[in-house]
Design a protein around this motif. Sequence first.
Motif, PDB file in Angstrom:
ATOM      1  N   ASP A  69      21.414  -0.217 -33.114  1.00 46.88           N
ATOM      2  CA  ASP A  69      22.000  -1.561 -33.185  1.00 46.88           C
ATOM      3  C   ASP A  69      23.246  -1.618 -34.071  1.00 46.88           C
ATOM      4  OD1 ASP A  69      20.692  -1.246 -35.578  1.00 46.88           O
ATOM      5  OD2 ASP A  69      19.425  -3.015 -35.380  1.00 46.88           O
ATOM      6  N   VAL A  70      23.510  -0.551 -34.827  1.00 45.35           N
ATOM      7  CA  VAL A  70      24.779  -0.452 -35.551  1.00 45.35           C
ATOM      8  C   VAL A  70      25.882  -0.026 -34.586  1.00 45.35           C
ATOM      9  CG1 VAL A  70      26.054   0.822 -37.342  1.00 45.35           C
ATOM     10  CG2 VAL A  70      23.716   0.035 -37.777  1.00 45.35           C
ATOM     11  N   ILE A  71      25.549   0.912 -33.703  1.00 42.90           N
ATOM     12  CA  ILE A  71      26.529   1.421 -32.739  1.00 42.90           C
ATOM     13  C   ILE A  71      26.812   0.399 -31.641  1.00 42.90           C
ATOM     14  CG2 ILE A  71      27.042   3.269 -31.092  1.00 42.90           C
ATOM     15  CD1 ILE A  71      26.920   4.078 -34.084  1.00 42.90           C
ATOM     16  N   ASN A  72      25.778  -0.325 -31.219  1.00 48.00           N
ATOM     17  CA  ASN A  72      25.933  -1.307 -30.137  1.00 48.00           C
ATOM     18  C   ASN A  72      25.212  -2.605 -30.512  1.00 48.00           C
ATOM     19  OD1 ASN A  72      24.572  -1.695 -26.794  1.00 48.00           O
ATOM     20  ND2 ASN A  72      26.405  -2.610 -27.643  1.00 48.00           N
ATOM     21  N   PRO A  73      25.885  -3.452 -31.300  1.00 48.51           N
ATOM     22  CA  PRO A  73      25.233  -4.669 -31.804  1.00 48.51           C
ATOM     23  C   PRO A  73      25.004  -5.747 -30.753  1.00 48.51           C
ATOM     24  CG  PRO A  73      27.525  -4.587 -32.505  1.00 48.51           C
ATOM     25  CD  PRO A  73      27.238  -3.274 -31.867  1.00 48.51           C
ATOM     26  N   PHE A  74      25.809  -5.785 -29.704  1.00 51.84           N
ATOM     27  CA  PHE A  74      25.649  -6.805 -28.661  1.00 51.84           C
ATOM     28  C   PHE A  74      25.336  -6.119 -27.332  1.00 51.84           C
ATOM     29  CE2 PHE A  74      28.328  -8.801 -31.860  1.00 51.84           C
ATOM     30  CZ  PHE A  74      27.689 -10.022 -32.047  1.00 51.84           C
ATOM     31  N   ALA A  75      24.070  -6.131 -26.974  1.00 51.53           N
ATOM     32  CA  ALA A  75      23.599  -5.465 -25.758  1.00 51.53           C
ATOM     33  C   ALA A  75      22.934  -6.485 -24.842  1.00 51.53           C
ATOM     34  CB  ALA A  75      22.607  -4.357 -26.121  1.00 51.53           C
ATOM     35  N   PHE A  76      23.324  -6.446 -23.574  1.00 49.88           N
ATOM     36  CA  PHE A  76      22.813  -7.420 -22.599  1.00 49.88           C
ATOM     37  C   PHE A  76      22.334  -6.709 -21.338  1.00 49.88           C
ATOM     38  CE2 PHE A  76      26.319  -9.325 -25.037  1.00 49.88           C
ATOM     39  CZ  PHE A  76      25.621 -10.321 -25.705  1.00 49.88           C
ATOM     40  N   ALA A  77      21.266  -7.212 -20.766  1.00 49.09           N
ATOM     41  CA  ALA A  77      20.657  -6.574 -19.597  1.00 49.09           C
ATOM     42  C   ALA A  77      21.493  -6.687 -18.324  1.00 49.09           C
ATOM     43  CB  ALA A  77      19.248  -7.126 -19.369  1.00 49.09           C
ATOM     44  N   PRO A  78      21.983  -7.862 -17.954  1.00 47.72           N
ATOM     45  CA  PRO A  78      22.713  -7.960 -16.683  1.00 47.72           C
ATOM     46  C   PRO A  78      24.015  -7.168 -16.706  1.00 47.72           C
ATOM     47  CG  PRO A  78      22.114 -10.147 -17.522  1.00 47.72           C
ATOM     48  CD  PRO A  78      21.906  -9.184 -18.634  1.00 47.72           C
ATOM     49  N   ALA A  79      24.319  -6.497 -15.615  1.00 48.92           N
ATOM     50  CA  ALA A  79      25.571  -5.740 -15.506  1.00 48.92           C
ATOM     51  C   ALA A  79      26.689  -6.676 -15.058  1.00 48.92           C
ATOM     52  CB  ALA A  79      25.411  -4.584 -14.536  1.00 48.92           C
ATOM     53  N   ILE A  80      27.022  -7.611 -15.945  1.00 52.22           N
ATOM     54  CA  ILE A  80      28.040  -8.623 -15.670  1.00 52.22           C
ATOM     55  C   ILE A  80      28.968  -8.715 -16.878  1.00 52.22           C
ATOM     56  CG2 ILE A  80      26.578  -9.942 -14.090  1.00 52.22           C
ATOM     57  CD1 ILE A  80      25.898 -11.825 -16.373  1.00 52.22           C
ATOM     58  N   ALA A  81      30.001  -9.554 -16.780  1.00 55.17           N
ATOM     59  CA  ALA A  81      30.921  -9.728 -17.903  1.00 55.17           C
ATOM     60  C   ALA A  81      30.145 -10.099 -19.162  1.00 55.17           C
ATOM     61  CB  ALA A  81      31.951 -10.802 -17.577  1.00 55.17           C
ATOM     62  N   PRO A  82      30.417  -9.425 -20.291  1.00 55.80           N
ATOM     63  CA  PRO A  82      29.637  -9.651 -21.512  1.00 55.80           C
ATOM     64  C   PRO A  82      29.592 -11.103 -21.969  1.00 55.80           C
ATOM     65  CG  PRO A  82      30.932  -7.672 -21.746  1.00 55.80           C
ATOM     66  CD  PRO A  82      31.382  -8.317 -20.463  1.00 55.80           C
ATOM     67  N   HIS A  83      30.690 -11.856 -21.833  1.00 51.71           N
ATOM     68  CA  HIS A  83      30.662 -13.234 -22.329  1.00 51.71           C
ATOM     69  C   HIS A  83      29.749 -14.107 -21.471  1.00 51.71           C
ATOM     70  CE1 HIS A  83      33.537 -13.903 -19.083  1.00 51.71           C
ATOM     71  NE2 HIS A  83      33.509 -15.203 -19.310  1.00 51.71           N
ATOM     72  N   ILE A  84      29.635 -13.779 -20.190  1.00 49.47           N
ATOM     73  CA  ILE A  84      28.709 -14.519 -19.319  1.00 49.47           C
ATOM     74  C   ILE A  84      27.276 -14.121 -19.637  1.00 49.47           C
ATOM     75  CG2 ILE A  84      28.018 -14.926 -16.925  1.00 49.47           C
ATOM     76  CD1 ILE A  84      30.907 -14.431 -16.103  1.00 49.47           C
ATOM     77  N   ALA A  85      27.041 -12.822 -19.836  1.00 50.91           N
ATOM     78  CA  ALA A  85      25.704 -12.348 -20.200  1.00 50.91           C
ATOM     79  C   ALA A  85      25.270 -12.932 -21.540  1.00 50.91           C
ATOM     80  CB  ALA A  85      25.701 -10.823 -20.260  1.00 50.91           C
ATOM     81  N   ALA A  86      26.212 -13.020 -22.483  1.00 49.00           N
ATOM     82  CA  ALA A  86      25.902 -13.583 -23.796  1.00 49.00           C
ATOM     83  C   ALA A  86      25.517 -15.046 -23.682  1.00 49.00           C
ATOM     84  CB  ALA A  86      27.097 -13.414 -24.734  1.00 49.00           C
ATOM     85  N   GLU A  87      26.265 -15.783 -22.868  1.00 50.38           N
ATOM     86  CA  GLU A  87      25.961 -17.204 -22.678  1.00 50.38           C
ATOM     87  C   GLU A  87      24.570 -17.380 -22.075  1.00 50.38           C
ATOM     88  OE1 GLU A  87      27.986 -21.206 -20.679  1.00 50.38           O
ATOM     89  OE2 GLU A  87      28.816 -19.226 -20.278  1.00 50.38           O
TER      90      GLU A  87
END
Length: 227
Positions: A69-87
């Motif tokens: 989690d230091v190397i990759n702090p924001f990880a999302f399951a869907p293979a979509i644009a990160p800002h959409i996955a984050a939302e």
Amino acid sequence: MKEFFITGTDTDAGKTHVTSLLLKLLAQHKKQAIGFKPLASGCEMAFDQLVNADALILMESATVSAKYDVINPFAFAPAIAPHIAAEQAGVTITADNLSSAYKNVKQQGADYILTEGAGGWALPISNTDYLYNWVKAEQLPVILVVGMKLGCLNHALLTAAHIQSMGINCIGWIANQVDPNMDEYQANLDSLKLRLPFPILAISPYSEQTPKLQIYKTLLENFALNT
């Protein structure tokens, strides 16, 4: 400490491939180096957490180890644009929390930090902000990975023009041959050498075996590696 941000002309330009090769180059020179993948989509559950294949490759290639989690702090399951996955996940990504995550990486004791972006250069992190604004705020020198395939001239030149317009220091570009059957590969490579306003740093030829990096002197100079 030397810090660089690796971006690409598009999603499949080969940022992870090239960043991994650069980390291995630093390892060959006995340097303490770490990779940072702040945003990643298309993650899967492993060890009770979401993990991303690209981030794992960076961890394997680094000479400095750290928790996932230091190397990759924001990880999302869907293979979509990160800002959409984050939302969708109810997570807010801001330049401030990216900088906080980056401080954690700086505390790992590496002499080199290679940060790999997500997607192409103009990646939204929210409805109002872009990852390149964070890159500028952190004053990170940029390395542009050009995925050598049909359309690369347009993608590379537009990306370079935007980087220049922001006053960001791009130290150079790396040609990554993603399409082994690209028509007129050498002619396109020569066109990019002629037109891009930044020097070429290296070439990564297509290979189904052990990947290699053809290194130019400019890369060694920027990385402060003895030739």
